[in-house]
Design a protein around this motif. Structure first.
Motif, PDB file in Angstrom:
ATOM      1  N   ALA A 280       0.916  -1.200  -0.099  1.00 17.86           N
ATOM      2  CA  ALA A 280      -0.062  -0.020   0.111  1.00 17.86           C
ATOM      3  C   ALA A 280       0.716   1.337   0.114  1.00 17.86           C
ATOM      4  CB  ALA A 280      -0.961   0.091   1.267  1.00 17.86           C
ATOM      5  N   ARG A 281       0.435   2.385  -0.382  1.00 17.93           N
ATOM      6  CA  ARG A 281       0.910   3.622  -0.514  1.00 17.93           C
ATOM      7  C   ARG A 281       0.110   4.685   0.267  1.00 17.93           C
ATOM      8  NH1 ARG A 281       4.198   0.640  -1.268  1.00 17.93           N
ATOM      9  NH2 ARG A 281       5.925   0.494  -2.917  1.00 17.93           N
ATOM     10  N   ILE A 282       0.948   5.692   0.836  1.00 13.50           N
ATOM     11  CA  ILE A 282       0.108   6.871   1.675  1.00 13.50           C
ATOM     12  C   ILE A 282       0.449   8.012   0.572  1.00 13.50           C
ATOM     13  CG2 ILE A 282      -0.277   8.329   3.515  1.00 13.50           C
ATOM     14  CD1 ILE A 282       0.340   5.765   5.278  1.00 13.50           C
ATOM     15  N   THR A 283      -0.416   9.142   0.606  1.00 10.50           N
ATOM     16  CA  THR A 283      -0.086  10.525   0.122  1.00 10.50           C
ATOM     17  C   THR A 283      -0.620  11.139   1.190  1.00 10.50           C
ATOM     18  OG1 THR A 283      -0.574   9.803  -2.418  1.00 10.50           O
ATOM     19  CG2 THR A 283      -0.916  12.088  -1.591  1.00 10.50           C
ATOM     20  N   THR A 284       0.262  12.083   1.669  1.00 12.87           N
ATOM     21  CA  THR A 284      -0.230  12.932   2.920  1.00 12.87           C
ATOM     22  C   THR A 284      -0.050  14.305   2.400  1.00 12.87           C
ATOM     23  OG1 THR A 284       0.132  13.361   5.331  1.00 12.87           O
ATOM     24  CG2 THR A 284       2.031  12.632   4.011  1.00 12.87           C
ATOM     25  N   VAL A 285      -0.855  15.322   2.761  1.00 13.62           N
ATOM     26  CA  VAL A 285      -0.827  16.795   2.353  1.00 13.62           C
ATOM     27  C   VAL A 285      -0.622  17.749   3.376  1.00 13.62           C
ATOM     28  CG1 VAL A 285      -2.067  18.470   1.269  1.00 13.62           C
ATOM     29  CG2 VAL A 285      -2.646  15.936   0.439  1.00 13.62           C
TER      30      VAL A 285
END
Length: 223
Positions: A78-83
Motif C-alpha cells: 500500500a501507499r500513502i499520500t499525505t498533504v
C-alpha cells in the motif's frame, strides 16, 4: 475522571506500536504538536488491518506521526499520500519520513488541501481510504474533493469532530474565536450524516471521530 480511568484501563489491552512511534508521540506532545490520540490510532489500526486499503490519502500531515503509524499497519504494497501546508511541520515530516520510511511508501505533498485535492482529482487519482485531520474549520470545504477522490466502498475517517468538547456546547458557550469552527464542524457533521452517498457513524473516541463509507451504488434522485 471517569474518562481518564477508562483510558488507563484500556491501555492494559492496547497493542504497543514500534518504539520509534512511541518516541515520536512523546516528542510531539512535549512540543505541543497536535497529533492523533491513542484511541484514534487504535481505530486506524483496526480499519487498515481489516479493510486492507491499497491507496491511502491523509489530509493534514503535521510532523508525519499518523502517516508513519498507518504505514505500520497497512498492507505491505500500500501507499500513502499525505498533504500539509505549514512550513515548519513540512520540514519535520520530511525528516521523520527520511528517517523512518525506508521503503518510500509515503508521498508528502506540499500545499493547501483546498488546492491540492482538486489537482489530485484532475490527475485522476482515487483512494480507498482517506483520513481527514487538517484545519477543523475547513473540513466542509475539503469534502467535495474528498468525495471525488474516494472510491465507492471506500472509507473516510474524520478526526477531532468534538473539538475538545466544544461541539457539545451552545455556540455562545464557546469563546468568540472558536465560534466559526464550532459552527462549521456542526455543519460538517450534519452534511456527513445526511449525505446520500455516505453511511456514517460518529464515535466518542479520542477527540471524537466519524467513520464514513461511500455507498457502492450511486444514489438516485427520487422522482
Amino acid at each position: 475522571m471517569e474518562e481518564e480511568r477508562m483510558e488507563v484501563f484500556l491501555e492494559l489491552f492496547r497493542e504497543e506500536p514500534p518504539v520509534y512511534i512511541q518516541e515520536l508521540e512523546k516528542e510531539a506532545r512535549q512540543q505541543g504538536v497536535p497529533i492523533i490520540r491513542r484511541g484514534t490510532g487504535d481505530v486506524l489500526r483496526y480499519l487498515l488491518r481489516t479493510q486492507k486499503p491499497q491507496r491511502i490519502l491523509e489530509v493534514g500531515t503535521a510532523v508525519g506521526y499518523s502517516a508513519l503509524l498507518m504505514a505500520e499497519y497497512m498492507p505491505e504494497n500500500a501507499r500513502i499520500t499525505t498533504v500539509e501546508k505549514v512550513a515548519s511541520r513540512l520540514a519535520a515530516a520530511r525528516r521523520n519520513f527520511e528517517r523512518y520510511d525506508s521503503g518510500g511508501r509515503i508521498c508528502l505533498v506540499e500545499g493547501d488541501a483546498a488546492e491540492v485535492l482538486p489537482d489530485l482529482v484532475g490527475q485522476g487519482f482515487q483512494y480507498d481510504f482517506i483520513f481527514m485531520d487538517a484545519a477543523k474549520g475547513q473540513y466542509l470545504n475539503f469534502l467535495p474533493g474528498v468525495m471525488e477522490l474516494l472510491v465507492r466502498g471506500g472509507t473516510l475517517v474524520s478526526d477531532n469532530i468534538m473539538h475538545e468538547g466544544d461541539i457539545l456546547q451552545s455556540r455562545y458557550a464557546v469563546t468568540r474565536r472558536d465560534r466559526t469552527i464550532h459552527g462549521r464542524m456542526r455543519e460538517y457533521l450534519e452534511v456527513l450524516t445526511h449525505h446520500r452517498e455516505l453511511e456514517t457513524i460518529c464515535l466518542p473516541i479520542g477527540d471524537g471521530i466519524t467513520i464514513s463509507t461511500k455507498r457502492k451504488e450511486a444514489a438516485h434522485e427520487e422522482t
